[in-house]
Design an enzyme around this catalytic site. Structure first.
Site, mmCIF file in Angstrom:
data_model
loop_
_atom_site.group_PDB
_atom_site.id
_atom_site.type_symbol
_atom_site.label_atom_id
_atom_site.label_comp_id
_atom_site.label_asym_id
_atom_site.label_seq_id
_atom_site.Cartn_x
_atom_site.Cartn_y
_atom_site.Cartn_z
ATOM 1 N N ARG A 1 0.777 8.112 5.939
ATOM 2 C CA ARG A 1 -0.087 7.295 6.807
ATOM 3 C C ARG A 1 -1.542 7.780 6.764
ATOM 4 O O ARG A 1 -2.476 6.978 6.797
ATOM 5 C CB ARG A 1 0.435 7.245 8.249
ATOM 6 C CG ARG A 1 -0.405 6.340 9.156
ATOM 7 C CD ARG A 1 0.383 5.665 10.243
ATOM 8 N NE ARG A 1 1.425 4.841 9.684
ATOM 9 C CZ ARG A 1 1.267 3.572 9.269
ATOM 10 N NH1 ARG A 1 0.093 2.962 9.391
ATOM 11 N NH2 ARG A 1 2.268 2.900 8.744
ATOM 12 N N SER B 1 0.839 -1.199 0.000
ATOM 13 C CA SER B 1 0.000 0.000 0.000
ATOM 14 C C SER B 1 0.876 1.253 0.000
ATOM 15 O O SER B 1 0.628 2.199 -0.760
ATOM 16 C CB SER B 1 -0.892 0.037 1.242
ATOM 17 O OG SER B 1 -1.696 -1.112 1.294
ATOM 18 N N HIS C 1 -2.967 6.494 3.618
ATOM 19 C CA HIS C 1 -3.175 5.048 3.801
ATOM 20 C C HIS C 1 -4.480 4.768 4.553
ATOM 21 O O HIS C 1 -5.204 3.817 4.259
ATOM 22 C CB HIS C 1 -1.965 4.484 4.569
ATOM 23 C CG HIS C 1 -2.042 3.033 4.885
ATOM 24 N ND1 HIS C 1 -2.389 2.554 6.124
ATOM 25 C CD2 HIS C 1 -1.823 1.942 4.118
ATOM 26 C CE1 HIS C 1 -2.375 1.233 6.090
ATOM 27 N NE2 HIS C 1 -2.033 0.835 4.896
#
Lengths: 222, 222
Positions: free
Chosen positions: A39, A14, A42
């Protein structure tokens, strides 16, 4: 990709996809902020955050350093609290708190004619004045934090990422401006977007950074 | 807008802004799905959901009716669990569960060589076969639910809104197709986006609808 891929592999893949698509969009992240931004993308699958997340100078370094010294985190929702990596935080000596559902806070809010979010932040400022304050929900909490900073509060970091349509943009702008003026580290999602998952993602990115700084060998998959 | 506006007023104003902007964008929602879509936009400030949320026929009506009869909800994250309105659920006779952090599930996953999300959904299917299954995180959970439906499981509703970059789109497409084929109500966020806040928002919209159906006079602000 099979059903049996490990979470660590999925996360790595990812992050590679995110890095590639950022490049394709012509977006180059500041290296010091990249781990936090990646992050959050994500967690949301939303590349808007590459442009909307704003950082005061050294916010990531100072926030991670505070967590590395065992700073506590105070959130304004139990969702954000539930999303923060308790294992990472406890290893560093910290704890996460959310006072929103405490009967004491409801009582204080009623007496003061204010919201529970405001009463909870006042309580946090009194009992955890050096905490990381993370708001993913209540613009009133952000405005209260800004007021408290003007009155002398110095939290280790403010994560200001409420979501919504009313008073949200203004509260983030005011918070960012006050934090800049008083040299309080801040990470803020400008605009309407944000939320509890975003607040937790920012805190987790800092926790992983802090863990790596302390002991890179012990780093698990994040 | 002042600092002292009540949450109920802010919510009402937010919903008016959302309705207006949907009209400006030329988007007309199916009346039966509008409450769910608007609540997800309220939670995310992301109008993409107006086009990405897909519903099997009567999914909202059947999901709300099940919750009105006291159906339990099983989530795949403690964040989603924390975001679901416990008060509304308990009034209707239901409970919310998340088995992800149970030691038993970690053990089952290890033994079966699979993810905790899969083990947790297998456990849910066994103990709560008529629950509302809400996944905001794990595509492996969605694939497992699809397999279980093919093997005869009939949950009251599946909320399939994991977020991510690996196997997420495919898992949602497979789930939606299996649910359609076996007449299992499903609400799915097609594409990469979703998450725990979205899973909770869909469940809450259905809980409020169910509460209104039972007793419109008791409706508080949602």
């Amino acid at each position: 990709m099979t059903k049996h891929s490990l979470p660590a592999d999925i996360e790595r893949t990812s992050m590679e996809i995110i890095a590639r698509e950022l490049t394709q969009r012509g977006i180059e992240l500041e290296p010091c902020n990249a781990a936090v931004i990646r992050r959050v993308i994500h967690t949301t699958a939303d590349f808007d955050y590459a442009e909307k997340l704003r950082f005061t100078p050294d916010a990531v370094e100072r926030g991670a350093a505070a967590l590395g010294r065992g700073a506590h985190i105070v959130t304004d929702t139990n969702m954000a609290k539930a999303g923060i990596s308790r294992l990472s935080l406890e290893r560093l000596g910290g704890e996460v708190h959310c006072f929103m559902a405490e009967p004491l806070i409801a009582e204080k809010a009623k007496k003061g004619g204010t919201t529970r979010a405001v009463a909870a932040m006042e309580y946090a400022a009194e009992h955890y004045p050096r905490a990381v304050l993370a708001s993913g929900n209540a613009p009133t909490a952000l405005l209260k934090i800004a007021d408290l900073i003007e009155s002398g509060l110095r939290p280790s970091l403010v994560v200001g990422v409420p979501v919504g349509f009313v008073n949200v943009i203004e509260s983030k702008e005011r918070l960012f401006s006050v934090c800049s003026r008083y040299d309080v580290p801040a990470i803020v999602a400008m605009g309407r977007k944000g939320g509890s998952t975003v607040a937790a993602a920012v805190c987790n990115a800092l926790l992983y950074t802090a863990s790596d700084m302390l002991d890179p060998a012990e780093r698990g998959w994040h």
